[in-house]
Design an enzyme around this catalytic site. Structure first.
Site, PDB file in Angstrom:
ATOM      1  N   LYS A 167       0.951  -1.152   0.122  1.00 45.22           N
ATOM      2  CA  LYS A 167      -0.030   0.109  -0.011  1.00 45.22           C
ATOM      3  C   LYS A 167       1.173   0.982  -0.128  1.00 45.22           C
ATOM      4  O   LYS A 167       2.327   1.246   0.046  1.00 45.22           O
ATOM      5  CB  LYS A 167      -0.942   0.188   1.348  1.00 45.22           C
ATOM      6  CG  LYS A 167      -0.230  -0.691   2.117  1.00 45.22           C
ATOM      7  CD  LYS A 167       1.017   0.290   2.989  1.00 45.22           C
ATOM      8  CE  LYS A 167       1.308   1.658   2.947  1.00 45.22           C
ATOM      9  NZ  LYS A 167       1.574   2.950   3.999  1.00 45.22           N
ATOM     10  N   TYR A 252      -3.551   4.124   6.328  1.00 42.98           N
ATOM     11  CA  TYR A 252      -3.780   3.088   7.198  1.00 42.98           C
ATOM     12  C   TYR A 252      -5.602   3.347   8.254  1.00 42.98           C
ATOM     13  O   TYR A 252      -6.140   3.082   8.348  1.00 42.98           O
ATOM     14  CB  TYR A 252      -2.778   3.353   8.660  1.00 42.98           C
ATOM     15  CG  TYR A 252      -2.024   2.388   7.774  1.00 42.98           C
ATOM     16  CD1 TYR A 252      -2.599   0.821   7.552  1.00 42.98           C
ATOM     17  CD2 TYR A 252      -0.716   2.753   7.382  1.00 42.98           C
ATOM     18  CE1 TYR A 252      -1.445  -0.354   7.651  1.00 42.98           C
ATOM     19  CE2 TYR A 252       0.394   2.169   6.924  1.00 42.98           C
ATOM     20  CZ  TYR A 252      -0.009   0.896   7.054  1.00 42.98           C
ATOM     21  OH  TYR A 252       1.106   0.013   6.806  1.00 42.98           O
TER      22      TYR A 252
END
Lengths: 423, 423, 423, 423
Positions: A167, A252
């Site tokens: 990510k 996140y």
């Protein structure tokens, strides 16, 4: 000479024989479905030794033998690969590293030697496409600067390899779509490495939400911050990173707000800030604050920074209870607390959920998806959705907080839950 | 194609290049001495990415390549071996499993397959001595019922292998001496697997004591308890275990009182208890309480039980401060707190000492001792001393609390500290 | 018969005699200045009994004799007055309740009887102005619904009484100005009951910020939420409360962001939400989220709700460390933690700051201000400033997050620090 | 002018009106019995404001009017009286201080002035017996050095006053019996000030034990330690204190082991230690370790010290769970945790039991006992039993750990539980 010294007493208790196996904390979730069964061909039975009021000792079955494991090529040998990913293979049940891709041959050879990787499975970036000829490699794990995720994913797909990509998925939603398309065309799987979604405490929060333990969900509050050093590192160069704190650590918070609630935001508003004159933030933002509105009335208030001391907290508030993770996004040392009223008292509970290596869980999930031909829980659609929202966040922030509407994603962003029975 | 994508920015900061390597948490302790240097032949340099006010990111160097690692034979495949020891090899820098010894061939083969161990390196107990002919095996790790530790240690020594033996070292001090003598005669090293002594939080306590941070040491208070199940298991059979809670879990309290204080007790008093009629405690004690007197006036008050819910706590009181570990003896999830007065306030501090796999640290220590020809920190003399005290504890308990005097050990019980410079 | 049994041993230690007195936790802060001296006319000396490495036992001097105490009239006998304020007088050094004002005579008489208040010092609202003739009353403490604060403050000022008024100061900034003017004209002091600003852990945070312990201040993140019941209560009626969660509990977050940083915001953006159809939120908002921009780059991200389970947390992030209070705004049970890197480890510290009754500290501050003719730390200007910002928050929220600029306040909003020496 | 502004909304919710009153945390325990009813003659009803999933806000009823309160004479004005007991009266519902007894008239007058005590109710020790003529005094609270407890209790009883006496009850069991006899003869009540037994977290532990939540009780482990200063203080003079750490702070461990388990020990063994040459311990012991055996097999392992840094912990282990208090014996800041397995996870729970002033609860209990003519929960028999065991502890310690048997007490040592219905 005792013939069976390890299991003395077993004979007395055959009815209590326990079966173990599968991927650590996911084992109870996986139990009883085909997805799980495929994971435990080599179960070992040992009898429990503790009273039933104690935590029952669980024996993970032996993982797969080396040659049966899914082979991974690690592309990029920076901190994450060397400190976290390569060591994590020893904690997987189904994975092993079989190739390395790096621009620094000496370093790559040292790492290859440690992990028993053949010298001819060490590639440089120019030679990366030769990986197509390496039958040991089934999965390419892309651990490069963000802006390079798309190209290397496309190249890996063209080489016929499945892709696990770090990510944030990419630096633009167009790149995300390109990655999805390339993998679809090549008939390979694409998974984004959202490690939190495989971590047991995070899953416990999802489970509490689903069971209504928090009442009506109200608010997600979170910060993910760290104070960066070296102004020359790639994370602070816009062309490589695509942004500052937001795509790297803010993602996140964004992702957790989504997967914990199970909802998709319909509107965002954001503010961006960088301290003038700080050489670290000449190209990317130091700080992003963003609020998300979800259809049910649930909302999220998030903060992320590259200039504040490391702080990684989330709190999910419902009408009847709250849960907190602090730290929430760390590699290790996660802590989960919840609070609700029991017998007229506000009771704080800390469940004894043992930590697991998040990278090992994530890689094992990828391996099981290959074996059972399932879509990953966190596939390309999940990464694309975060990218779309991130673009909206930047749009709002650049307009100094203008509300930006979001269309619903085209379909579900997450694959089947590992714990759900396979139809 | 970036030639060195992982270390972009390094060029700007050559003076800040960091050197890492060595065995995890021991690395700072080991830095700068020959013992340590031997551990990091393959150091990899990566530049730090965080500000100096953050925890500096540390890159463990690549561990040794598989073929360069010290080969271990695991003798006995019960819970500890399957759940903890075999998985821990993946977290070591210098060790690998190369042989298994078990009475159950099918189980052993499954485990061997997982860890890439050759089928012809799987032994049964009768054939154990053939290990002498296996050049891959350098260390035999004895993980058998307590009463079998001595015989298998002696056999391993005779086979010319170094020995790492689980605690308690044996079931009698005579056996301990036999083990020491056999290893001495064979010229092999003997280490007892006191994992706590290699764990970073425990080491931090030792360091605080040495630096006088607690003032004068006053008292060590501890319990190590767990509620046992299956009455047929070997731990509840006296002939195999040599005792109940005391040698199995009480030995942690005893050992910690000694290594944390750095003193040896001169007198013990103990009480023993088993609930009448409980089938689990027909042969061994459920509970032992013992007090130790040390020369300086420091004392220890300990409790251990096989019938109480799992509880693993120690508190070390000095005149000026205290430290607590809770849990203190668990495989994972350890927590350390200290309390003292700062600026007129009682301040509780929780140092952010990351947990490490205690078994990996312990095995790497053994490997480094072989390479540098050092004596292990916890050699045979350390195990013998605990055994001598355990015998005195039973003597006192059988006499319902009569004080039993203890002679000083013949010499130092612990080997050179890993962090001390090698002369 | 021992002539002096309580202080045996004092003779041996006259040099160690300690002087105590003043208002509990403020004592160390107040030491050595005229403001403080006035507080301790009746000091009692007792020798310490503990070693210097222990928390030194502190003897609060005897508070003032009843007839010497500052007399307070409590206006409004709801939860706060009956549960918190009246009981708190017993923990003050300088205050006593001497009059009650209530619309329910029976209730008021019960409370009056308990606290030894004369029956003719019990007023109803119509007769409130007769308080002017009651020489025992020096301070009127206004504990009424928010919209009534202004009128009763003005009436109290006209009656020649000093005023302590609950937060929020009023429901409009115009009312706040009216209150300030009335008190100025009458030559009486006006203090707003921001209890947190007198609480020791909050003061410790301010002290840490001032001393630079957090590095550069970056972000204040906070939630103050509770799930309301009875839809008929005055807090949910706009005409009485002036708003929902924002003025009642959100004001704690707003005020803390300001007094902890010592800065004033220059811009706000806010979003408001109420669940459709919930009878509790027909008139006032359930939830407010707001972000504040401060001149230095410091920012605040806050959330407040009347529909989420009780959650009261703040976290202040600096470049080098963070501090957290959780709960932050409760009447009791506050907890303060801080985290920073020490010796390469992230260390969490929990200072042993004993809790004090926040209402007692606040009332004693008011009493000392009268005696020393000082302005309160939290006077009318402080309440007005929060009201101005609250109005801007509503303006932004009603415009769905439009940024609203804020003029700087006309002058300092807070009075002299109690701990600063009086010039 | 609103006639009833404090309870707006009540009309809408008469069915939900709550009745409150009684002594804080004891209220729920006391609810519904005659003992409790007597405590709340002046109940005030306020409607709840929070949702039912929140902690319900409780309104303590107004305490008694001053002139209706039970009058206490405080005998001895040291740290405890000045710092804790006199301030605690403001937190009681039924008590007030009406007389002081001290050898230092100036100090006593200062304290008297603060608490509104008449000058002619200030006595010196010689004139103590004149208290018989003071009708305001109903209870004499003896807060003198231990060896003086007996004489002053006897003199108070002869003066026709009820007696509340600090722990330890006396310095010999003979003195304890003399105190009991004197109070019996005089027809006055005698209560020993075991504050922990009235504290809500301690009561919650007792409740958990009674309900079997811990399974079979196994072990009580505790330390109560503090590092003393001034060698001249009375606590270090044997003639005044009767001992060192044991009677002063060790008695908390002893008493808690008894009241938490509900059992009486049948055998003790103890060891005593004082560091040679430390002037503080010329007359009394620094450290006592003691083990207690109870009939059920439950045992206690305790440590108490006057030389170790303040540490106040207890842990109660059952077969199925444990509870911990840390700190356990402090005046404030108590914390309770419990741990057991829920859903296969070891779950730590921290109940949100608000702290209460232990001294206020204890004094209110005495007052209610007078009003309802009940025996105190912790009467003379409770103090005598601890004294008998303390004597056995010293006997064992002087014989270096010889086991000393204990006869059962003559009858129940504790009075009726406050929460039990009165027959």
């Amino acid at each position: 000479m005792p013939p069976s010294i390890e299991t003395l007493g077993t004979a007395a208790l055959p009815r209590r024989g326990f079966l173990y196996g599968a991927a650590g904390a996911l084992a109870p979730l996986l139990a009883g479905n085909a997805f799980a069964q495929s994971a435990q061909p080599n179960r070992i039975e040992l009898p429990p030794t503790a009273a039933s009021t104690e935590v029952i000792d669980k024996i993970p079955g032996p993982g797969d033998a080396p040659e049966q494991r899914v082979g991974f090529a690690i592309v990029g040998l920076g901190h994450l690969s060397l400190e976290r990913l390569l060591p994590a293979f020893g904690r997987t049940q189904h994975c092993r590293p079989v190739a390395l891709v790096s621009g620094e041959r000496a370093k790559a050879r040292k790492a290859a030697a440690q992990y028993g990787i053949d010298d001819d499975s060490v590639y440089d970036y120019a030679g990366f496409d030769r990986i197509a000829q390496n039958p040991k490699v089934q999965v390419v794990y892309v651990v490069l600067p963000n802006s390079m995720h798309a190209d290397y994913t496309v190249r890996a797909a063209r080489a016929g390899k499945h892709v696990l990509c770090e990510k944030p998925m990419a630096t633009t939603s167009a790149d995300c779509r390109r990655m999805i398309d390339a993998c679809d065309s090549a008939g390979v799987k694409l998974m984004i490495a959202y490690r939190s979604q495989y971590e047991p405490m995070n899953r416990a929060v999802v489970d509490m939400v689903r069971k209504g333990r928090l009442g009506t969900l109200k608010e997600f509050i979170s910060t993910n911050s760290q104070n960066m050093g070296d102004p020359g590192q790639w994370r602070l160069r816009s062309a490589l990173s695509g942004g500052g704190a937001m795509p790297d650590v803010g993602v996140y918070c964004l992702n957790a707000a989504r997967f914990m609630s199970g909802e998709e935001p319909t509107e965002v508003v954001a503010w961006m800030h960088s301290p003038p004159g700080d050489p670290r933030f000449a190209e990317v933002e130091e700080t992003m604050r963003f609020m998300l509105r979800f259809p049910s009335g649930f909302q999220a208030t998030c903060h992320t920074s590259y200039g504040a001391h490391k702080s990684q907290m989330l709190r999910l508030l419902g009408s009847d209870a709250w849960v907190e993770m602090d730290p929430a996004y760390a590699y290790e040392g996660l802590r989960l607390r919840s609070s609700r009223v029991v017998d007229g008292q506000e009771r704080v509970e800390q469940p004894g959920i043992g930590e697991k290596d998040q990278f090992a869980l994530e890689m094992d999930h990828m391996a099981l998806c290959l074996r059972t031909n399932r879509e990953p829980l966190t596939g390309g659609a999940e990464g694309l959705q975060d990218m779309r929202i991130t673009e909206a966040i930047y749009e709002s922030a650049r307009a100094d907080g203008k509300a930006v509407k979001l269309q619903a994603p085209a379909g579900p962003t997450r694959g089947p839950d590992p714990e759900a029975p396979q139809s």
